[in-house]
Design an enzyme around this catalytic site. Structure first.
Site, PDB file in Angstrom:
ATOM      1  N   CYS A   1       6.525  -4.279  11.822  1.00 32.86           N
ATOM      2  CA  CYS A   1       7.180  -3.849  13.058  1.00 32.86           C
ATOM      3  C   CYS A   1       7.772  -4.961  13.891  1.00 32.86           C
ATOM      4  O   CYS A   1       8.212  -4.717  15.016  1.00 32.86           O
ATOM      5  CB  CYS A   1       6.175  -3.054  13.906  1.00 32.86           C
TER       6      CYS A   1
ATOM      7  N   ASN B   1      -5.532   5.108  -0.276  1.00 27.74           N
ATOM      8  CA  ASN B   1      -5.314   3.771  -0.832  1.00 27.74           C
ATOM      9  C   ASN B   1      -4.343   2.988   0.043  1.00 27.74           C
ATOM     10  O   ASN B   1      -3.458   3.552   0.684  1.00 27.74           O
ATOM     11  CB  ASN B   1      -4.807   3.854  -2.273  1.00 27.74           C
TER      12      ASN B   1
ATOM     13  N   GLY C   1     -10.033  15.398   1.625  1.00 27.56           N
ATOM     14  CA  GLY C   1     -10.902  15.842   2.708  1.00 27.56           C
ATOM     15  C   GLY C   1     -10.253  15.749   4.070  1.00 27.56           C
ATOM     16  O   GLY C   1     -10.369  16.661   4.901  1.00 27.56           O
TER      17      GLY C   1
ATOM     18  N   CYS D   1     -12.820   7.259  -1.793  1.00 27.83           N
ATOM     19  CA  CYS D   1     -14.123   7.919  -1.799  1.00 27.83           C
ATOM     20  C   CYS D   1     -14.711   7.933  -3.206  1.00 27.83           C
ATOM     21  O   CYS D   1     -15.930   7.885  -3.378  1.00 27.83           O
ATOM     22  CB  CYS D   1     -13.980   9.353  -1.289  1.00 27.83           C
TER      23      CYS D   1
END
Length: 229
Positions: free
Chosen positions: A226, A110, A20, A167
């Site tokens: 990071c 995921n 989506g 979903c």
């Protein structure tokens, strides 16, 4: 203006996940004239996808999403160069794909993939636009490309929350991914055109209340994604 349009035409976007979120994002980027789109999704179209994944129809069921999406996008704008990647990218292959792009759009569903995409974006110093949609809520955040100053996705989520994974397991109101995916395209086009993009902000969409709210994401100096060693 013309200079911004030219920059967009010369840019490359990598879209990971053509559900989506990815369908909405890809549609607007293609129509806006992004020069090259890399379309990554290993999955096939399922009947349950059709309510929210707007690039597909009943005739596409069982076919690869990357292939069908490329076909629809080519019909929208034949000038866009489209590269289909019908695989689950990881490791060196993911790093190479991210290195080809100016901006990476994480439209997957995921946490494992999101963490890998984040790490590849940090390694290659690429702008990362991350979106998610579950039930009646959406999330949008932009990270990088200067990860000495910008937080990364791992600064926001340190561990996977499996209750929010997909979903399929949690359900989603069909238009919500479209709202978030459209906003992802906005951020990618701003960056491609040379317009300043606000990074390190989690934008949360509440469809029940029809409102957005913002949460500042702080850079974690001990972040495994990071941090500077």
């Amino acid at each position: 203006g013309a200079s911004g349009q030219e920059r967009i035409r010369e840019s490359t976007s990598l879209i990971i996940g053509l559900g989506g979120l990815g369908c909405a994002t890809a549609s607007y980027l293609a129509r806006a004239g992004v020069g090259r789109l890399l379309l990554c999704d290993f999955d096939t179209v399922d009947e349950t996808n059709l309510g929210r994944q707007t690039l597909y129809g009943p005739g596409d069921i069982g076919q690869l999403k990357a292939v069908r999406a490329a076909s629809r996008l080519a019909a929208m704008n034949p000038d866009v160069r489209l590269t289909e990647i019908p695989d689950r990218l990881s490791g060196e292959a993911l790093l190479e794909a991210v290195a080809l792009a100016d901006v990476v759009l994480d439209c997957c569903d995921n946490f494992a993939t999101r963490f890998q995409v984040n790490d590849a974006a940090v390694t290659n110093r690429r702008m990362l636009v991350s979106g998610a949609a579950i039930r009646l809520e959406g999330q949008l955040a932009v990270f990088g490309p200067d990860y000495a100053k910008s937080p990364c996705y791992r600064c926001l989520y340190q561990e996977a929350d499996e209750s929010l994974d997909s979903c399929a397991g949690n359900g989603v109101l069909g238009p919500v991914p479209g709202v978030v995916g459209t906003m992802m395209a906005v951020e990618a086009l701003k960056f491609a055109a040379g317009i300043a993009v606000q990074t390190g902000i989690l934008n949360i969409y509440d469809a029940m209340a029809s409102e957005w709210r913002k949460v500042k994401i702080r850079r974690r100096h001990d972040c495994p994604g990071c941090r500077s060693d």
